[in-house]
Design an enzyme around this catalytic site. Structure first.
Site, mmCIF file in Angstrom:
data_model
loop_
_atom_site.group_PDB
_atom_site.id
_atom_site.type_symbol
_atom_site.label_atom_id
_atom_site.label_comp_id
_atom_site.label_asym_id
_atom_site.label_seq_id
_atom_site.Cartn_x
_atom_site.Cartn_y
_atom_site.Cartn_z
ATOM 1 N N GLU A 278 0.832 -1.201 0.000
ATOM 2 C CA GLU A 278 0.000 0.000 0.000
ATOM 3 C C GLU A 278 0.873 1.260 0.000
ATOM 4 O O GLU A 278 0.557 2.248 -0.662
ATOM 5 C CB GLU A 278 -0.926 -0.015 1.223
ATOM 6 C CG GLU A 278 -2.134 0.873 1.084
ATOM 7 C CD GLU A 278 -3.194 0.573 2.156
ATOM 8 O OE1 GLU A 278 -4.179 -0.102 1.839
ATOM 9 O OE2 GLU A 278 -3.024 0.998 3.310
ATOM 10 N N GLU A 281 2.080 1.680 -3.396
ATOM 11 C CA GLU A 281 0.965 2.146 -4.235
ATOM 12 C C GLU A 281 0.746 3.651 -4.046
ATOM 13 O O GLU A 281 0.563 4.393 -5.018
ATOM 14 C CB GLU A 281 -0.308 1.373 -3.885
ATOM 15 C CG GLU A 281 -1.481 1.720 -4.797
ATOM 16 C CD GLU A 281 -2.788 1.039 -4.376
ATOM 17 O OE1 GLU A 281 -2.785 0.262 -3.398
ATOM 18 O OE2 GLU A 281 -3.810 1.318 -5.025
ATOM 19 N N CYS A 304 -8.373 -1.938 4.182
ATOM 20 C CA CYS A 304 -8.303 -3.096 5.098
ATOM 21 C C CYS A 304 -9.639 -3.483 5.689
ATOM 22 O O CYS A 304 -9.798 -4.574 6.204
ATOM 23 C CB CYS A 304 -7.385 -2.810 6.279
ATOM 24 S SG CYS A 304 -5.873 -2.018 5.853
ATOM 25 N N SER A 324 -7.419 1.861 -2.239
ATOM 26 C CA SER A 324 -6.227 1.074 -2.548
ATOM 27 C C SER A 324 -6.637 -0.274 -3.117
ATOM 28 O O SER A 324 -7.611 -0.883 -2.673
ATOM 29 C CB SER A 324 -5.419 0.862 -1.272
ATOM 30 O OG SER A 324 -4.521 -0.222 -1.445
ATOM 31 N N LYS A 363 -15.661 -9.439 8.205
ATOM 32 C CA LYS A 363 -14.607 -10.303 7.649
ATOM 33 C C LYS A 363 -15.185 -11.629 7.167
ATOM 34 O O LYS A 363 -14.646 -12.262 6.275
ATOM 35 C CB LYS A 363 -13.514 -10.551 8.695
ATOM 36 C CG LYS A 363 -12.652 -9.337 8.981
ATOM 37 C CD LYS A 363 -11.555 -9.142 7.945
ATOM 38 C CE LYS A 363 -10.872 -7.788 8.093
ATOM 39 N NZ LYS A 363 -10.086 -7.426 6.906
ATOM 40 N N GLU A 366 -16.354 -10.717 3.826
ATOM 41 C CA GLU A 366 -15.224 -10.503 2.922
ATOM 42 C C GLU A 366 -14.644 -11.828 2.432
ATOM 43 O O GLU A 366 -14.343 -11.977 1.251
ATOM 44 C CB GLU A 366 -14.141 -9.690 3.651
ATOM 45 C CG GLU A 366 -12.935 -9.365 2.792
ATOM 46 C CD GLU A 366 -11.817 -8.673 3.578
ATOM 47 O OE1 GLU A 366 -11.508 -9.126 4.709
ATOM 48 O OE2 GLU A 366 -11.250 -7.687 3.084
ATOM 49 N N GLU A 371 -14.286 -11.856 -5.316
ATOM 50 C CA GLU A 371 -12.993 -11.240 -5.666
ATOM 51 C C GLU A 371 -11.841 -11.899 -4.908
ATOM 52 O O GLU A 371 -10.682 -11.761 -5.289
ATOM 53 C CB GLU A 371 -12.978 -9.752 -5.283
ATOM 54 C CG GLU A 371 -13.912 -8.854 -6.053
ATOM 55 C CD GLU A 371 -15.291 -8.751 -5.394
ATOM 56 O OE1 GLU A 371 -15.597 -9.569 -4.496
ATOM 57 O OE2 GLU A 371 -16.066 -7.864 -5.793
ATOM 58 N N CYS A 520 -10.523 -1.640 14.741
ATOM 59 C CA CYS A 520 -10.825 -3.065 14.925
ATOM 60 C C CYS A 520 -10.957 -3.453 16.396
ATOM 61 O O CYS A 520 -11.680 -4.396 16.724
ATOM 62 C CB CYS A 520 -9.743 -3.922 14.295
ATOM 63 S SG CYS A 520 -9.333 -3.423 12.628
#
Ligand code: SF4
Ligand code: SF4
Ligand code: SF4
Ligand code: FES
Lengths: 593, 177
Positions: A278, A281, A304, A324, A363, A366, A371, A520
């Site tokens: 990142e 990037e 994230c 990102s 999560k 996710e 993807e 988190c």
């Protein structure tokens, strides 16, 4: 200041206090249910009734302001009996079985009933219409257990700015849920689980992955790899009687080994890897913008936090190019485990199961996104919340408190302090700055103890700026540039920030977004109950973990360097691109398409 | 029953209706308490509040769909189902109830194959219940649109419905039974 009397004790309190606030100042306890700290009281549950002299009826302490000379009795027989009646009513309508409920000792309704000495109910009420919603990968909602306190409504609307829950219908039929009593999958819910985190009863909880994981562990042909997110180590202890913020990293590792996981690794490792990808990037985007004068999406947003990704897909699709392309550390871990590590130990990735322990319900969502795979192999198979891990530990009869401190396995277990602070708001930004600044200038980030003070703490939107000076040859174009960054946590704050950016243009280069209040450490899967005092303690625990490490910066992690040498090549290289990066697409938030 | 939005293919009309909805939203969105009047107007325009209309109103008022849904479902005068050509309302006030209103309702439900609050698939009939139409002496009473029908007999419901049924199939079906 005004003078009042609570239970015969004279006190001075600020004028705009409620009875509840005043009572808490002098440690007089009044039970509450619908009330949430820092939010306007809604006075819905009446669990907080107290007696005020001169008032005809009992008053709800959470929503009644104090006035000069007020005389309050919180524990008179009248007040106690009234509160007891309210709780008896709740229990009589409530359709649940404490023996088999997901909530045990942390159920607030059960505790309240016990504290009030309600042992059997004088009347049996009409039960609430049951409805089970298991339509999302992250959450289950059991409406029969809902006591209609509306905490979830407050959190989803006011704290998270999503608004997937609201009272539907009226009277006894009131149903707390999505539009027209539909299921969560039919509305634009981001799966953050903040509703589950505040629900006082077993009406909203994470969807359990435990049975499948026990099966995988039992299966001798399957290599079961586990990763633990940075936020777990400062919260898991709470399930075993430790103070919030107590670090239990070593015991957690020992427990995971004893549960039967074949390798115990750290999501921290891929947090360090995320910083490499990142950070590179960000610098690449800046170069494109400043040197090549290309039209490139800035600011760059962190990626994230999966609730945030959902939020952007639903509500701010125009910012998707700014996010990102890095997968989250959880997903990077799965991708690296099933390629690099599988190859190293000679296991077919098809026979490897990756389990994550996360503070987060999003999560779970996710992990099953289309993807999130490489060559048709899903990066992460199952996700456990902190609460679920604690349950597994109890189920396996492990005496957590007497476990030894053990170390994570190699080669995906070593991490820097920069990875630890991914757990709290401001942490990803700080970790990125520690590395990016050093790459660009060759010098360490010039702040005390490597902490970027303006972006620490619990303010909703935080900003910092940093003038880059003394750049090394490769990064001369950044000489004198004032790098502006921002940090938001809680999607309500994020919504405010994005609305501002939409209206006024963007003053920032890089923005960290975390879905949950506090980051988190305040995730939807963490031990209940999380309020600001608990958040601050967990954050303190995480900073202590960071400061206690020899390695404080992601790029110094030797095992990450080795991963690049032996396998990935360079950050943003072809292999990274294939395994560690992805893109997102807009999602509709309306009912008609 | 599944809730379907308008698929009748009358594109022109629908565009017109949507234009009128936009005007209603514009007029009300900045007024305090403007949501309920806007929903009422929308219901007058469309006859009910389909998904598409709810979506548009939520967007226009910058509220979530779930919150708007909460408001709609709170008030009994809002309906999410399309209204049929004939709105059949069976009185269940005390007098009608004791003199067979309940049986009339059951017979109509069975005949039209819909529940209270629903509309027949051909959009001919909607069924609702009422509380006293002020004709207690003639109970049980049924209202169809603005007309009152007195002393309705459960046993003769097929004929009762048949007098409105313009749809050929429905008439035949009614006669058969
Ligand atoms: S929600 Fe609480 S009171 Fe209800 S069944 Fe579960 S533990 Fe018992
Ligand atoms: S998971 Fe988050 S977005 Fe979804 S209903 Fe709960 S609080 Fe709202
Ligand atoms: S789901 Fe839980 S938090 Fe929401 S209203 Fe019901 S009991 Fe309260
Ligand atoms: S806590 Fe006061 S009314 Fe609910």
């Amino acid at each position: 200041m005004i003078n009042i009397t609570i239970n015969s004790q004279a006190v001075q309190v600020p004028e705009d206090s409620t009875i509840l606030q005043a009572a808490r100042m002098i440690n007089v306890q009044i039970p509450t249910m619908c009330h949430i700290e820092k939010r306007d009281p809604i006075g819905a549950c009446r669990v907080c009734l107290v007696e005020v002299e001169g008032a005809k009826i009992l008053q709800a302490a959470c929503s009644t302001p104090v006035s000069e000379g007020m005389v309050i009795h919180t524990n008179s027989k009248k007040a106690r009996m009234a509160r007891r009646f309210v709780v008896e009513l709740l229990l009589s309508e409530h359709d649940g079985n404490c023996q088999t409920c997901d909530r045990g000792s942390d159920c607030e309704l059960r505790t309240l009933g016990e504290d009030m000495g309600i042992s059997d109910l004088a009347f049996e009420g009409e039960k609430i219409k049951p409805h089970m919603d298991e339509t999302t990968p992250a959450l289950i909602r059991d409406s029969a257990k809902c006591i209609k306190c509306r905490r979830c409504v407050t959190v989803c609307n006011e704290v998270q700015g999503v608004g997937a829950l609201y009272p539907q219908d009226r009277g006894f039929d009131v149903f707390i849920g999505p539009a027209f009593c539909r299921d969560l999958k039919d509305v634009a819910c981001v799966q953050c689980g903040q509703c589950a985190a505040v629900c006082p009863v077993g009406a909203i909880a994470e969807k359990s992955s435990t049975p499948a994981i026990w099966d995988a562990i039992e299966n001798p042909d399957i290599c079961v790899v586990v990763q633990t997110a940075p936020a777990i180590r400062a919260a898991l202890g709470e399930e075993f009687g430790y103070e919030p913020g107590t670090r239990v990293t070593g015991k957690m590792v020992a427990a995971l080994r004893r549960l039967g996981f074949d390798s115990v690794f750290d999501t921290n490792f891929t947090a360090d890897l995320t910083i490499m990808e990142e950070g590179t990037e960000l610098l690449t985007r800046l170069k494109k913008a400043l040197v090549d004068k290309e039209d490139v999406a800035l600011p760059m947003f962190t990626s994230c936090s999966p609730g945030w990704i959902n939020f952007a897909e639903f509500y701010f699709p125009q910012f998707l190019p700014n996010i990102s392309t890095c997968k989250s550390p959880q997903q990077m871990f799965g991708a690296v485990a099933k390629s690099y590590y599988a190859e190293k130990i000679g296991v077919d990735p098809k026979n490897m199961i990756v389990v994550s322990v996360m503070p987060c319900t999003a999560k779970k969502f996710e992990a099953q996104r289309p993807e999130m795979n490489a060559d048709g192999i899903q990066d992460v198979d199952y996700v456990l919340t902190t609460r679920e891990l604690a349950k597994m530990i109890k189920e396996a009869n492990l005496d957590f408190n007497s476990l030894p401190d053990e170390e994570m396995d190699a080669p995906l277990g070593l991490s820097s302090g920069a990875a630890d602070i991914f757990a709290n708001t401001g942490g990803v930004m700080e970790a990125a700055l520690r590395t990016a600044y050093e790459i660009v200038t060759g010098r360490e980030l010039p702040v005390e103890n490597l902490h970027v003070a303006p972006i620490t703490g619990l303010d909703g939107i935080k900003e910092a700026s940093l003038v880059i000076e003394g750049t090394v040859d490769d990064w001369k174009f950044l000489e004198g540039v004032e790098l502006k960054v921002a940090v938001s946590h809680g999607l309500g704050n994020t919504r405010r920030m994005l609305e501002y950016v939409k209206a006024n243009g963007c003053p920032y280069h890089f923005v960290e977004v975390m879905t949950c209040p506090g980051g988190c450490i305040g995730g939807g899967g963490q031990p209940r109950f999380t309020d600001d005092s608990v958040r601050l303690k967990r954050i303190a625990g995480i900073y202590a973990e960071d400061e206690g490490k020899k390695l404080r910066k992601s790029h110094e992690n030797p095992d990450v360097q080795k991963l690049y040498q032996d396998f990935l090549g360079a950050p943003l290289g072809e292999k990274s691109h294939h395994l560690l990066h992805t893109h997102y697409a807009p999602k509709s938030q309306t009912m008609s398409d | 029953m599944s809730i379907s939005s308008c698929t009748c293919g009358q594109d022109v009309t629908e565009t017109e209706l949507m234009t009128r909805l936009e005007e209603v939203i514009k007029e009300n969105k900045d007024k305090a308490g403007g949501l309920i009047p806007a929903l009422q107007m929308a219901q007058i325009i469309f006859g009910y509040l389909p998904d598409m209309v709810v979506d548009r109103i939520a967007e226009g008022f910058n509220k979530t769909i779930t919150e708007v849904a909460g408001v709609i479902s709170f008030y009994s005068f809002f309906t999410r189902n399309p209204r049929g050509k004939y709105l059949v309302r069976v009185c269940l006030g005390t007098a009608c109830y004791v003199r067979g209103g309940k049986e009339v309702l059951e017979a109509i439900k069975k005949r039209l194959e819909i529940d209270v609050g629903e509309t027949t698939e051909d959009r001919q009939f909607s069924l609702e219940v009422g509380r006293c139409f002020g004709a207690c002496g003639m109970a049980p009473v049924v209202m169809v649109n603005d007309e009152t029908y007195q002393r309705v007999k459960p046993a003769r419901i097929n004929e009762f419905i048949a007098q409105f049924a313009t749809d050929e199939e429905l008439v035949l079906e009614g006669e058969e039974k």
